[in-house]
Design an enzyme around this catalytic site. Structure first.
Site, PDB file in Angstrom:
ATOM      1  CB  THR A   1    -100.865  -1.202   0.100  1.00  0.00           C
ATOM      2  OG1 THR A   1    -100.968  -1.591   1.472  1.00  0.00           O
ATOM      3  CG2 THR A   1     -99.479  -1.528  -0.422  1.00  0.00           C
TER       4      THR A   1
ATOM      5  CG  ASP B   1    -105.046  -4.719   9.084  1.00  0.00           C
ATOM      6  OD1 ASP B   1    -105.624  -3.888   9.818  1.00  0.00           O
ATOM      7  OD2 ASP B   1    -103.869  -4.585   8.740  1.00  0.00           O
TER       8      ASP B   1
ATOM      9  CG  ASP C   1    -104.512  -1.561   3.496  1.00  0.00           C
ATOM     10  OD1 ASP C   1    -104.024  -1.359   2.363  1.00  0.00           O
ATOM     11  OD2 ASP C   1    -103.825  -1.844   4.486  1.00  0.00           O
TER      12      ASP C   1
ATOM     13  CG  ASN D   1    -104.448  -6.481   5.176  1.00  0.00           C
ATOM     14  OD1 ASN D   1    -103.652  -6.771   6.070  1.00  0.00           O
ATOM     15  ND2 ASN D   1    -104.627  -5.244   4.763  1.00  0.00           N
TER      16      ASN D   1
ATOM     17  CE  LYS E   1    -101.686  -4.489   3.174  1.00  0.00           C
ATOM     18  NZ  LYS E   1    -100.661  -3.491   3.509  1.00  0.00           N
TER      19      LYS E   1
END
Length: 452
Positions: free
Chosen positions: A176, A154, A136, A141, A138
């Site tokens: 995401t 995260d 994840d 994070n 992005k």
């Protein structure tokens, strides 16, 4: 403000204000009373974790972060458990999100973007070498420390190599949508390393362009664009940057560029200085298992103390960037998932005026003492936007108001706060000297929020 407030201690840590919250966890600023070191304390409810059968997932998240000791990854110091809670002690990172920098200032120069991308790739390569895949990645994070260095956070959606099936692939669709690799969306199994690399490519594009390569309000159209790698590079990109992005955003994971190949790329190597750090061996995971046991010998003590709700230096430090209190009332503080302003109005008046300003914007308001919960009646991109606010007394004639996103989309929170600030212009306090100092620094001519 004479309303009493509960101050808590967990073991050797004194708990302060809430700095983040989700469905199963809340994150609080805390201080190690033995060393004075600031930390972030992630608190999970044992009952909720057990009810939703998340024990193994949470253990995996904790184990993942304990295995990773890299200067560009948020550190996990220790794990504790009480009868009702799990406490994860994390490094407190003070520089905000990389996402905020993009929202506030737009695209970066190639040199600045390259520096962050170099740190990202080195950290991701290190994680992969230990069988850890983030899944994840992005800008939200990616945090920044006080020196402006990148920190990956995260790992709630990360996967250890043990989760790979017999076919050598991962099979959990997560992440995401805008940053997810096409093979993840296909749901036919994927390699965690190549999927992470795709996300790194999207991040590089966003840093250089200031917008997403794949974006569409219709989810099926978005998936189609990602699967076909339908995007257009902006004209201002250098040929080297453009060629690297094309090689990373290859929809075929078998022909996509690899990290060893990126490390040899001419554009990537410019000014590259890999971090030098000492690795730790024989990392102990005993505290993780102990935290989930009910034995009295393994439980940490929780203590509560009743104190007046006056903001002290400890809370002020947690709200500032690093330990510099001069930044606390700086008008040019960057946007975050939270923001704050000062006011000379009485606390009750501030609460009433926030309520009066929020309701016409479509928010339901709940009040308790000097805290408020605002919930948007309409769902946004990530469900209903929830806002938490609290009024603190800094001095007898001065209050600080914190406005924090509890749930929902970060960009929607920024838009909400802009509208709210206009309606609260009579509440927000700003001196003439502040106005004179802030005007020349408005880099893009946009309206900056008072004290945000």
């Amino acid at each position: 403000m004479s309303t009493p407030k509960v101050k808590r201690r967990v073991g050797k840590y004194e708990l302060g204000r809430t700095i983040g919250e989700g469905t199963f966890a809340k994150v609080k600023f805390a201080r190690n009373t033995e060393t004075g070191e600031p930390v972030a304390l992630k608190i999970l409810d044992k009952e909720k974790v057990l009810k939703h059968k998340l024990v193994e997932q949470i253990k995996r998240e904790i184990s993942t972060m304990k295995l990773i000791k890299h200067p560009n990854v948020v550190r996990l110091y220790e794990v504790m458990g009480s009868k009702t809670k799990i406490f994860i002690v994390l490094e407190f990172v003070t520089g905000g999100e990389l996402f905020d920098k993009i929202v506030n200032f737009g695209r970066m120069s190639e040199d600045e973007a390259r520096r962050y991308f170099q740190q990202l790739i080195h950290a991701v390569d290190y994680c992969h070498s230990r069988g850890v895949y983030h899944r994840d990645l992005k800008p939200e994070n990616l945090l920044l420390d006080a020196q402006g260095n990148l920190k990956i956070s995260d790992f709630g959606l990360s996967a250890l190599s043990q989760q790979v099936r017999d076919d050598g692939l991962l099979h959990t669709t997560c992440g995401t949508p805008n940053y997810v690799a096409p093979e993840v969306l296909d749901d036919r199994g994927y390699d965690g390393a190549t999927a992470d690399l795709w996300s790194c490519g999207v991040i590089l594009f966003v840093l250089l362009a200031g917008y997403l390569p794949f974006d569409d309000s219709n989810l099926m159209n978005l998936y189609k664009k990602i699967s076909l790698a339908e995007y257009t590079c902006p004209s201002w990109l250098s040929l080297g940057a453009m060629e690297l992005i094309v090689k990373i955003l290859d929809p075929n994971p078998m022909t996509r560029i690899t990290i060893p190949e990126i490390l040899q790329n001419k554009w990537f190597k410019e000014g590259y200085k890999p971090p030098v750090f000492q690795e730790e061996e024989n990392i102990n995971l005993d505290d993780i298992h102990a935290a989930f046991k009910d034995s009295e010998a393994h439980l940490v003590m929780e203590k509560k103390e009743i104190q007046p709700s006056v903001m002290n230096a400890f809370d002020l430090i947690s709200m500032s960037k690093g330990l510099n209190l001069g930044n606390l009332f700086d008008e040019e503080q960057e946007f975050k998932r939270e923001t704050r302003f000062t006011s000379r109005c009485p606390a009750n008046e501030i609460i009433n005026k926030i309520e009066a300003a929020a309701k016409p914007l479509g928010f339901n308001v709940q009040k308790k003492n000097y805290k408020m919960k605002l919930e948007n009646l309409k769902a946004g991109r990530k469900g209903k936007l929830n806002i938490a606010t609290e009024v603190f007394e800094v001095a007898p004639s001065l209050h600080m108001v914190e406005v924090r996103k509890a749930k929902g989309d970060t960009l929607e929170f920024h838009k909400f706060y802009k509208k709210l600030s206009v309606r609260l212009k009579d509440v927000v306090w700003k001196t003439e000297e502040d106005m004179k100092n802030s005007e020349p620094d408005d880099r893009d001519g946009n309206h900056k929020l008072h004290g945000s």
